[in-house]
Motif scaffolding. Sequence first.
Motif, PDB file in Angstrom:
ATOM      1  N   GLU A  44       0.827  -1.208   0.000  1.00  0.00           N
ATOM      2  CA  GLU A  44       0.000   0.000   0.000  1.00  0.00           C
ATOM      3  C   GLU A  44       0.858   1.253   0.000  1.00  0.00           C
ATOM      4  O   GLU A  44       0.579   2.213  -0.738  1.00  0.00           O
ATOM      5  CB  GLU A  44      -0.933  -0.020   1.215  1.00  0.00           C
ATOM      6  N   SER A  45       1.918   1.288   0.812  1.00  0.00           N
ATOM      7  CA  SER A  45       2.800   2.462   0.841  1.00  0.00           C
ATOM      8  C   SER A  45       3.504   2.639  -0.498  1.00  0.00           C
ATOM      9  O   SER A  45       3.691   3.768  -0.966  1.00  0.00           O
ATOM     10  CB  SER A  45       3.824   2.292   1.965  1.00  0.00           C
ATOM     11  N   GLY A  46       3.876   1.537  -1.145  1.00  0.00           N
ATOM     12  CA  GLY A  46       4.511   1.641  -2.457  1.00  0.00           C
ATOM     13  C   GLY A  46       3.582   2.244  -3.491  1.00  0.00           C
ATOM     14  O   GLY A  46       3.986   3.096  -4.296  1.00  0.00           O
ATOM     15  N   HIS A  47       2.299   1.812  -3.471  1.00  0.00           N
ATOM     16  CA  HIS A  47       1.322   2.382  -4.405  1.00  0.00           C
ATOM     17  C   HIS A  47       1.112   3.870  -4.149  1.00  0.00           C
ATOM     18  O   HIS A  47       0.970   4.664  -5.088  1.00  0.00           O
ATOM     19  CB  HIS A  47      -0.006   1.634  -4.285  1.00  0.00           C
ATOM     20  N   LEU A  48       1.090   4.266  -2.874  1.00  0.00           N
ATOM     21  CA  LEU A  48       0.875   5.674  -2.522  1.00  0.00           C
ATOM     22  C   LEU A  48       2.036   6.539  -3.014  1.00  0.00           C
ATOM     23  O   LEU A  48       1.835   7.619  -3.584  1.00  0.00           O
ATOM     24  CB  LEU A  48       0.716   5.797  -1.003  1.00  0.00           C
ATOM     25  N   VAL A  49       3.255   6.073  -2.808  1.00  0.00           N
ATOM     26  CA  VAL A  49       4.434   6.829  -3.265  1.00  0.00           C
ATOM     27  C   VAL A  49       4.435   6.943  -4.784  1.00  0.00           C
ATOM     28  O   VAL A  49       4.752   8.007  -5.354  1.00  0.00           O
ATOM     29  CB  VAL A  49       5.716   6.141  -2.765  1.00  0.00           C
ATOM     30  N   ALA A  50       4.056   5.864  -5.469  1.00  0.00           N
ATOM     31  CA  ALA A  50       4.033   5.903  -6.933  1.00  0.00           C
ATOM     32  C   ALA A  50       2.999   6.888  -7.446  1.00  0.00           C
ATOM     33  O   ALA A  50       3.252   7.647  -8.396  1.00  0.00           O
ATOM     34  CB  ALA A  50       3.745   4.505  -7.473  1.00  0.00           C
ATOM     35  N   SER A  51       1.799   6.917  -6.804  1.00  0.00           N
ATOM     36  CA  SER A  51       0.763   7.850  -7.247  1.00  0.00           C
ATOM     37  C   SER A  51       1.184   9.301  -7.016  1.00  0.00           C
ATOM     38  O   SER A  51       0.925  10.180  -7.847  1.00  0.00           O
ATOM     39  CB  SER A  51      -0.549   7.559  -6.514  1.00  0.00           C
ATOM     40  N   ARG A  52       1.850   9.565  -5.908  1.00  0.00           N
ATOM     41  CA  ARG A  52       2.329  10.926  -5.661  1.00  0.00           C
ATOM     42  C   ARG A  52       3.384  11.338  -6.681  1.00  0.00           C
ATOM     43  O   ARG A  52       3.401  12.479  -7.147  1.00  0.00           O
ATOM     44  CB  ARG A  52       2.904  11.010  -4.253  1.00  0.00           C
ATOM     45  N   ALA A  53       4.275  10.432  -7.038  1.00  0.00           N
ATOM     46  CA  ALA A  53       5.301  10.752  -8.029  1.00  0.00           C
ATOM     47  C   ALA A  53       4.676  11.064  -9.383  1.00  0.00           C
ATOM     48  O   ALA A  53       5.102  11.999 -10.082  1.00  0.00           O
ATOM     49  CB  ALA A  53       6.271   9.584  -8.151  1.00  0.00           C
ATOM     50  N   VAL A  54       3.629  10.317  -9.753  1.00  0.00           N
ATOM     51  CA  VAL A  54       2.951  10.569 -11.021  1.00  0.00           C
ATOM     52  C   VAL A  54       2.272  11.926 -11.008  1.00  0.00           C
ATOM     53  O   VAL A  54       2.323  12.699 -11.990  1.00  0.00           O
ATOM     54  CB  VAL A  54       1.939   9.436 -11.303  1.00  0.00           C
ATOM     55  N   GLN A  55       1.628  12.267  -9.887  1.00  0.00           N
ATOM     56  CA  GLN A  55       0.961  13.563  -9.786  1.00  0.00           C
ATOM     57  C   GLN A  55       1.949  14.724  -9.896  1.00  0.00           C
ATOM     58  O   GLN A  55       1.696  15.728 -10.574  1.00  0.00           O
ATOM     59  CB  GLN A  55       0.193  13.637  -8.463  1.00  0.00           C
ATOM     60  N   SER A  56       3.091  14.588  -9.227  1.00  0.00           N
ATOM     61  CA  SER A  56       4.084  15.657  -9.287  1.00  0.00           C
ATOM     62  C   SER A  56       4.659  15.806 -10.696  1.00  0.00           C
ATOM     63  O   SER A  56       4.856  16.939 -11.186  1.00  0.00           O
ATOM     64  CB  SER A  56       5.209  15.371  -8.292  1.00  0.00           C
ATOM     65  N   SER A  57       4.890  14.691 -11.387  1.00  0.00           N
ATOM     66  CA  SER A  57       5.413  14.779 -12.757  1.00  0.00           C
ATOM     67  C   SER A  57       4.399  15.420 -13.697  1.00  0.00           C
ATOM     68  O   SER A  57       4.750  16.230 -14.568  1.00  0.00           O
ATOM     69  CB  SER A  57       5.800  13.389 -13.248  1.00  0.00           C
ATOM     70  N   LEU A  58       3.106  15.095 -13.526  1.00  0.00           N
ATOM     71  CA  LEU A  58       2.071  15.713 -14.352  1.00  0.00           C
ATOM     72  C   LEU A  58       1.970  17.214 -14.099  1.00  0.00           C
ATOM     73  O   LEU A  58       1.783  18.009 -15.033  1.00  0.00           O
ATOM     74  CB  LEU A  58       0.725  15.026 -14.092  1.00  0.00           C
ATOM     75  N   ALA A  59       2.094  17.590 -12.814  1.00  0.00           N
ATOM     76  CA  ALA A  59       2.040  19.023 -12.493  1.00  0.00           C
ATOM     77  C   ALA A  59       3.207  19.773 -13.108  1.00  0.00           C
ATOM     78  O   ALA A  59       3.049  20.903 -13.631  1.00  0.00           O
ATOM     79  CB  ALA A  59       2.025  19.206 -10.982  1.00  0.00           C
ATOM     80  N   MET A  60       4.383  19.179 -13.096  1.00  0.00           N
ATOM     81  CA  MET A  60       5.550  19.831 -13.705  1.00  0.00           C
ATOM     82  C   MET A  60       5.375  19.967 -15.222  1.00  0.00           C
ATOM     83  O   MET A  60       5.708  21.012 -15.807  1.00  0.00           O
ATOM     84  CB  MET A  60       6.805  19.026 -13.392  1.00  0.00           C
ATOM     85  N   GLU A  61       4.860  18.935 -15.880  1.00  0.00           N
ATOM     86  CA  GLU A  61       4.633  19.018 -17.317  1.00  0.00           C
ATOM     87  C   GLU A  61       3.603  20.089 -17.657  1.00  0.00           C
ATOM     88  O   GLU A  61       3.749  20.827 -18.642  1.00  0.00           O
ATOM     89  CB  GLU A  61       4.173  17.664 -17.856  1.00  0.00           C
TER      90      GLU A  61
END
Length: 278
Positions: free
Chosen positions: A224-241
């Motif tokens: 569960e923690s791994g999925h949460l970290v992955a979703s946050r990383a995706v959100q941050s990359s989308l925001a930067m783009e």
Amino acid sequence: MGNDGGSIPDRRDLVKSKKKAEQADKNNQTRARWFYCALSKAPLVEPIVSDALGQLYNKDAILEFLLDRGAYGDGEEICGHIKSLKDVKTLKLTPVTSVREGASEEDVPKFQCPLSQKAMTGHVPFVYLVPCGCVMSQAGFRALSTTPPASPSGGPQLDVCPQCATKFDREKDVRQINPPEEESTRLRLALAAAKAQKKSKKRKSEAVSDDPPSKVAKKGTDKESGHLVASRAVQSSLAMEEAKRKASMSDAVKSLYGDPTKKRKETFTTMGTFTRYA
């Protein structure tokens, strides 16, 4: 009828009684069970093995059946419960020392009891011991075997084989050879029940994980923690783009999307409706 030169029929000719069912010769059945292999129907020749039901087989026939279970047409019906050589026991038989004169070769027994010298013809019950495979008559076994003393640890009471002095459990390790039909039916039902119980235990062991509950819970939290970290990383990359894309826009394009911080005044064409500028 009569007076015409013909015969007068009697009751036997007019009334046909029901024929009696043909009964198999018991002597032939006994000879087949004690002198011939239950699988190949060939004469018994050493090495001879027996299964949990007390049936007698030639060992080479069992090996052929295990290599090709379709080698014999009725093999599955006779010994389908035999899956390996662990399901049979090689018997230690005592050859006959004296042969009755005038007896045919088919009726001459090949083995006898080492204790009472009784021939193994099927007229006298015989047993064998599972740990050692020694074969003897039931009467001779009962006459020489003694009741073992009670075990101080509360375990099974072990007796000693009167022929080779191997220890055995009187309740589990004594099997009758070619038992009566009632006993054979009981043994088949017990064998089927033990097989079903073994399958249920195997399914339960497969359903339960080998890891302890604490490790399973820990693995779940880690996932569960791994999925949460992955979703946050995706959100941050989308925001930067998105920020890079807006930075590269011209003023004309930016005016189309509008500034969300400034409140735009509604006109009569957009009043009360939802637009991108509202």
